[in-house]
Design a protein around this motif. Structure first.
Motif, PDB file in Angstrom:
ATOM      1  N   ARG A   1       0.765  -1.312   0.039  1.00 32.29           N
ATOM      2  CA  ARG A   1      -0.036  -0.157  -0.084  1.00 32.29           C
ATOM      3  C   ARG A   1       0.762   1.383  -0.136  1.00 32.29           C
ATOM      4  O   ARG A   1       0.629   2.328  -0.676  1.00 32.29           O
ATOM      5  CB  ARG A   1      -0.809   0.204   1.089  1.00 32.29           C
TER       6      ARG A   1
ATOM      7  N   SER B   1      -3.858  -1.667  -5.401  1.00 31.47           N
ATOM      8  CA  SER B   1      -4.954  -1.702  -6.019  1.00 31.47           C
ATOM      9  C   SER B   1      -4.454  -2.844  -7.441  1.00 31.47           C
ATOM     10  O   SER B   1      -5.345  -3.217  -8.133  1.00 31.47           O
ATOM     11  CB  SER B   1      -5.419  -0.503  -6.970  1.00 31.47           C
TER      12      SER B   1
ATOM     13  N   GLU C   1      -8.388  -3.185  -1.235  1.00 24.33           N
ATOM     14  CA  GLU C   1      -8.893  -1.763  -0.914  1.00 24.33           C
ATOM     15  C   GLU C   1      -8.638  -1.816   0.460  1.00 24.33           C
ATOM     16  O   GLU C   1      -8.657  -2.551   1.269  1.00 24.33           O
ATOM     17  CB  GLU C   1     -10.379  -1.720  -1.192  1.00 24.33           C
TER      18      GLU C   1
ATOM     19  N   GLY D   1      -7.352  -6.783  -6.038  1.00 26.58           N
ATOM     20  CA  GLY D   1      -7.447  -5.335  -5.566  1.00 26.58           C
ATOM     21  C   GLY D   1      -7.547  -5.330  -3.973  1.00 26.58           C
ATOM     22  O   GLY D   1      -8.607  -5.377  -3.585  1.00 26.58           O
TER      23      GLY D   1
END
Length: 259
Positions: free
Chosen positions: A195, A201, A221, A219
């Protein structure tokens, strides 16, 4: 000069695939129908071998099946003792003129216990007959589940162990595609680092592929919490090509069905 015992048996390292019994190779099935002994690996005397279950229908009835214990520890001395002890067991089996197979999930030479056993065996018996039979890896199955190429054209692919070191960020920056295998207890830390690099993503989290509870999340999130478990990996693809529109939704549905 290496000497060879002409009466000694052959060791076969067998990768039996990532977990789906249908993904074992024809060569592995052929070997299992011929060998005298089959060795499975476990972390304890009571642990059931998944590789053994996959291989079981193909092992000839006359063959013996024996469990070799490899403790799950970072203690180098204990690991070395286990590798040597088990290599001695295999060497003694070969000395009796018996052929044997050592089973491993995925591919036998990719982050595999077999590779350590083989190294110690060849130290003990430099002239041993050995055939390593490759198997389908978990990351190949993950790419297939996602219908996404692991690598294209002039791209590169880095395969990392989950115990990442200080060079992790540099590898992520310099690689077009990454496979991060067996992050296990360090998964959340690896995801945090991805991240921080802006790669969440572009990362797919895969767990228990071809097993009960299969989960694929395409992905990562904010708020994603990975489940605990040993059989997990991360695929990072920095390719900017358009997706087919099926990715996350299709995989989320698969993940829900597998839970």
């Amino acid at each position: 000069m290496t000497t060879h015992n002409d009466r000694a048996g052959t060791l076969y390292g067998l990768g039996v695939g990532p977990g789906d019994p249908r993904l074992i190779t024809l060569r592995a099935v052929e070997v299992l129908g011929q060998v005298d002994e089959v060795f499975t690996a476990s972390t304890s005397e009571t642990e059931e071998s998944l590789a053994g279950k996959i291989a079981a229908p193909h092992i000839r009835p006359q063959a013996g099946v024996r469990k070799l214990v490899f403790p799950m520890t970072s203690d180098g001395r204990r690991l070395e003792e286990a590798w040597l002890k088990n290599a001695v067991t295999v060497a003694e089996t070969l000395d009796r003129g018996l052929s044997c197979a050592f089973l491993t999930l995925g591919d036998c030479l990719t982050y595999s216990t077999y590779a350590y056993l083989l190294s110690h065996l060849l130290d003990l018996r430099p002239g041993a007959r050995v055939e390593s039979v490759p198997g389908i890896t978990s990351y190949q199955l993950a790419a297939a589940r996602l219908n996404r190429p692991l690598v294209l054209g002039r791209e590169n692919l880095a395969i990392l162990g989950g115990a990442t070191d200080s060079g992790f960020e540099e590898l992520c920056r310099n690689s077009d595609n990454l496979v991060i295998m067996k992050p296990y207890r360090g998964t959340s830390g690896v995801i945090d680092r991805l991240r921080a690099l802006g790669l969440a993503s572009k990362t797919a989290f895969c767990a228990n592929l071809a097993l009960e509870g299969e989960m694929i999340v395409d992905g990562l999130e904010e708020g994603f919490k990975e489940p605990p478990g040993y059989f997990s990996l991360l695929l990072v693809n920095k390719r900017d090509e358009p997706r087919d529109g099926q990715g996350a939704e299709r995989q989320d549905a698969k993940g829900q069905a597998g839970r």
